[in-house]
Write a protein that holds these residues in place. Structure first.
Motif, PDB file in Angstrom:
ATOM      1  N   GLU A  53       0.853  -1.185   0.000  1.00 35.56           N
ATOM      2  CA  GLU A  53       0.000   0.000   0.000  1.00 35.56           C
ATOM      3  C   GLU A  53       0.886   1.230   0.000  1.00 35.56           C
TER       4      GLU A  53
ATOM      5  N   TYR B  78      -0.987   7.301  -3.863  1.00 33.53           N
ATOM      6  CA  TYR B  78      -1.287   7.187  -5.283  1.00 33.53           C
ATOM      7  C   TYR B  78      -0.129   7.691  -6.156  1.00 33.53           C
TER       8      TYR B  78
ATOM      9  N   ALA C 277      -2.716   2.407 -13.945  1.00 40.77           N
ATOM     10  CA  ALA C 277      -3.969   2.758 -13.279  1.00 40.77           C
ATOM     11  C   ALA C 277      -5.086   2.583 -14.300  1.00 40.77           C
TER      12      ALA C 277
ATOM     13  N   TYR D 185      -8.641   8.004  -7.592  1.00 44.04           N
ATOM     14  CA  TYR D 185      -8.377   6.936  -6.629  1.00 44.04           C
ATOM     15  C   TYR D 185      -8.308   7.515  -5.224  1.00 44.04           C
TER      16      TYR D 185
ATOM     17  N   VAL E 278      -3.340   3.753  -2.088  1.00 47.26           N
ATOM     18  CA  VAL E 278      -3.818   2.709  -3.001  1.00 47.26           C
ATOM     19  C   VAL E 278      -3.059   1.402  -2.777  1.00 47.26           C
TER      20      VAL E 278
ATOM     21  N   LEU F 246      -2.294  -0.853 -10.083  1.00 46.10           N
ATOM     22  CA  LEU F 246      -3.160  -0.439  -8.982  1.00 46.10           C
ATOM     23  C   LEU F 246      -4.370  -1.354  -9.002  1.00 46.10           C
TER      24      LEU F 246
END
Ligand code: SER
Length: 596
Positions: free
Chosen positions: A522, A525, A535, A541, A545, A561
């Motif tokens: 994680e 973004y 993406a 988002y 992410v 992603l």
């Protein structure tokens, strides 16, 4: 005025006012967050969010279309005067171009001047305003300036006068609606926000939709063709318009048509078979999940009423013929082209349904004569795919009494089920329980979950392989995974050669046999994008992410992603096979693949 004339008038009216005529998109949207196309604006979502450029794609900031649409939420209303599952939606659209004044003027001119509906049959609604979005006084003033008096204007709440988004995120905004003779006919949406309920959840704003300014504020309108036709042909139900009369005549026998108004059973058969035929033509097959489940439900309910009315066996063939040939040959010629295929699907489902009925009768006999509870009936309905009417009939036939509060308890079981489903994203599946539904992945039990997880990782491998073999112009345009197969849509200007398909398949399989690790991290973004993660759709988002990487971290084979789930090692995926490569629209290809 025939439905063909209405279509033509609508398209021409807007074409003359600078709109590009855009064909209906498929029933099965590219947008993974919705199950069916429910509105004309769906195919245009990227033009409002700024991800795509309408000038580049079709040379105009305005579009007009007649969109095939499907609303399963209305299934229980079918049989009344105006509700349908399948319907067509007339719509005009502006992407960052004209705004309220023009949109309302167009609506007024088309209804009053072009179609000649007297102004005293019209009523209008505008958005009342709430804590988040102010009242739409601008529209109110525009309607007043057109001579609509205040007693004809009602103020609607968010439930009635606010649209969107479709799925979890997308354009949304207040609406103004035109009613004729008390029936809601035209919905004019002023898209000025981007609603993002995913973001709202991630930022502890749950329960509220998050409103962001939209890249291209614009207009989205929708008017049901069937309802408009009903009004213009002065009929008291959509089933008496020229969009339905040939079907009802075929069901009843022409000479009997005028003797009485069409019945509930005839309406169900007509609506459900029509919807089923359009679904099959767009590639849906009956199954126990997602779109296939809806198709199964529609077909089985239609079949049940066909049996009830003791209609001859060739009724499906005759109805399919009038639908394809007498009603839609000018509009949807593919229905005629695919007629044989469509009938085969119906016939097969009919046989399956008959077998299910035999099994259900046996199961029913075994359970004995103790009173049938509403909950038990609901379980039957869920697990056998039997229409509820049929369950009640079985009970009567086998002399099984119903418990005292049968209807109430059935309804409670259904509501409870819906509430559980609504908790995830499953609401859109018309109440069928799924243990996993991300929009992209659907699984009904643990075994299916394992299969879709393998197919999901295979989808990432496919995406990366396509980009390696065909080039970086390949972008994901949609993905849908069931326990049987993956379906991947991507941008690419032409058909792939056999050689290219083979190379892609080989590269995916090579990666699988290398037993590469699949890891998840994680991160913010921006960092993910810097690391080269792909993406999807470049939509908004959440700030943090999940990134899935296949292969070593410093030299990944694929990095995307993604919400997961994925396998932890590619070795478990199995042998990957592409079964079909086809075009779904200009510049977009679709691959169907399986793992064995
Ligand atoms: N999206 C709006 C609707 O479906 C207007 O097209 O009603």
């Amino acid at each position: 005025m025939t439905h063909l004339e209405i279509r033509e008038k609508f398209l021409k009216f807007f074409e003359e006012r600078g709109h590009k005529i855009v064909p209906s998109s498929s029933f099965l949207p590219n947008d993974p967050s919705v199950l069916f196309t429910t509105a004309g604006m769906q195919q245009f979502k990227p033009y409002y969010t700024g991800e795509a450029d309408p000038i580049k794609d079709f040379g105009s900031l305005n579009a007009v279309s007649i969109q095939k649409s499907m609303r399963t939420s209305d299934i229980d209303e079918v049989g009344d005067e105006s509700h349908l599952t399948f319907f067509e939606m007339l719509g005009n659209f502006s992407f960052g171009n004209y705004w309220k004044k023009e949109a309302i003027q167009y609506g007024y001119d088309f209804i009053i001047k072009e179609l000649g509906v007297p102004i005293d049959r019209i009523k209008i609604s505008v958005f009342k305003g709430d804590e988040q979005v102010p009242a739409d006084l601008e529209s109110l003033e525009i309607w007043r300036s057109l001579g609509i008096t205040d007693e004809k204007i009602i103020f609607g709440e968010r439930g009635d006068n606010f649209w969107g988004p479709t799925g979890n995120r997308g354009p949304c905004g207040p609406t103004t609606e035109i009613y004729i003779d008390g029936l809601e006919v035209w919905n004019i949406v002023f898209n000025e926000y981007f609603c993002d309920s995913d973001y709202a959840k991630a930022s502890s704003d749950e329960g509220r939709k998050h409103f962001l300014p939209l890249a291209k504020r614009g207009i989205d309108t929708g008017m049901g063709l069937e309802r408009l036709t009903m009004i213009l042909q002065k009929k008291s139900s959509v089933f008496e318009t020229d969009l339905f009369v040939p079907i009802i005549e075929e069901i009843r026998g022409k000479n009997l048509y005028d003797l009485e108004k069409n019945t509930y059973a005839e309406r169900i058969i007509a609506d459900h078979l029509r919807a089923a035929i359009f679904l099959i033509a767009d590639g849906v097959l009956p199954s126990n999940v997602t779109q296939g489940y809806v198709l199964r439900r529609l077909l089985r309910r239609a079949i049940r009423y066909v049996t009830l009315l003791k209609l001859p066996n060739d009724i499906y063939q005759r109805v399919a013929h009038v639908i394809a040939h007498d009603i839609y040959d000018m509009t949807y010629p593919e229905l005629t082209e695919k007629q044989k295929e469509i009938l085969e699907v119906i016939e097969k489902e009919k046989n399956k349904f008959e077998k299910t009925l035999v099994g259900a009768r046996k199961g029913f006999k075994q359970r004995g004569k103790k009173p049938l509870s509403g909950k038990e009936a609901f379980d039957f309905y869920q697990s056998w795919g039997l229409p509820i009417e049929q369950i009640k009939e079985l009970a009567i036939e086998l002399e099984v009494p119903a418990e005292q509060d049968f209807e109430k308890n059935f309804e409670n079981a259904r509501k409870e089920h819906l509430a559980i489903s609504a908790h995830g994203a499953e609401k859109k599946f018309g109440g069928h329980g799924l243990i996993l539904d991300t929009g992209e992945l659907k699984a009904g039990n643990e075994e299916e979950l394992a299969r879709v997880t393998r197919l999901h990782t295979a989808t990432h491998l496919l995406h990366a392989s396509l980009r390696k073999i065909l080039g970086e112009e390949v972008h994901q345009a949609g993905s849908d995974i069931t326990a049987e197969r993956l379906r991947f849509d991507f941008t690419f200007p032409r058909k792939m050669t056999t050689e290219e398909i083979k190379k892609v398949e080989e590269l995916v399989n090579e990666t699988i046999t290398q037993n590469l690790p699949v890891t998840m991290q994680e991160m913010p973004y921006e960092e993910a994008i810097k690391k080269g993660a792909l993406a999807f759709f470049k939509l908004k988002y959440p700030p943090i992410v999940k990134v899935y990487t296949v292969g070593p971290n410093d030299a990944p084979f694929s990095r995307e992603l993604c919400g997961g789930p994925h396998v932890t090692n590619t070795g478990v995926i199995g042998n990957f096979k592409i079964v079909k490569e086809e075009s779904i629209s200009a510049g977009t290809r679709r691959i169907r693949a399986i793992v064995e």
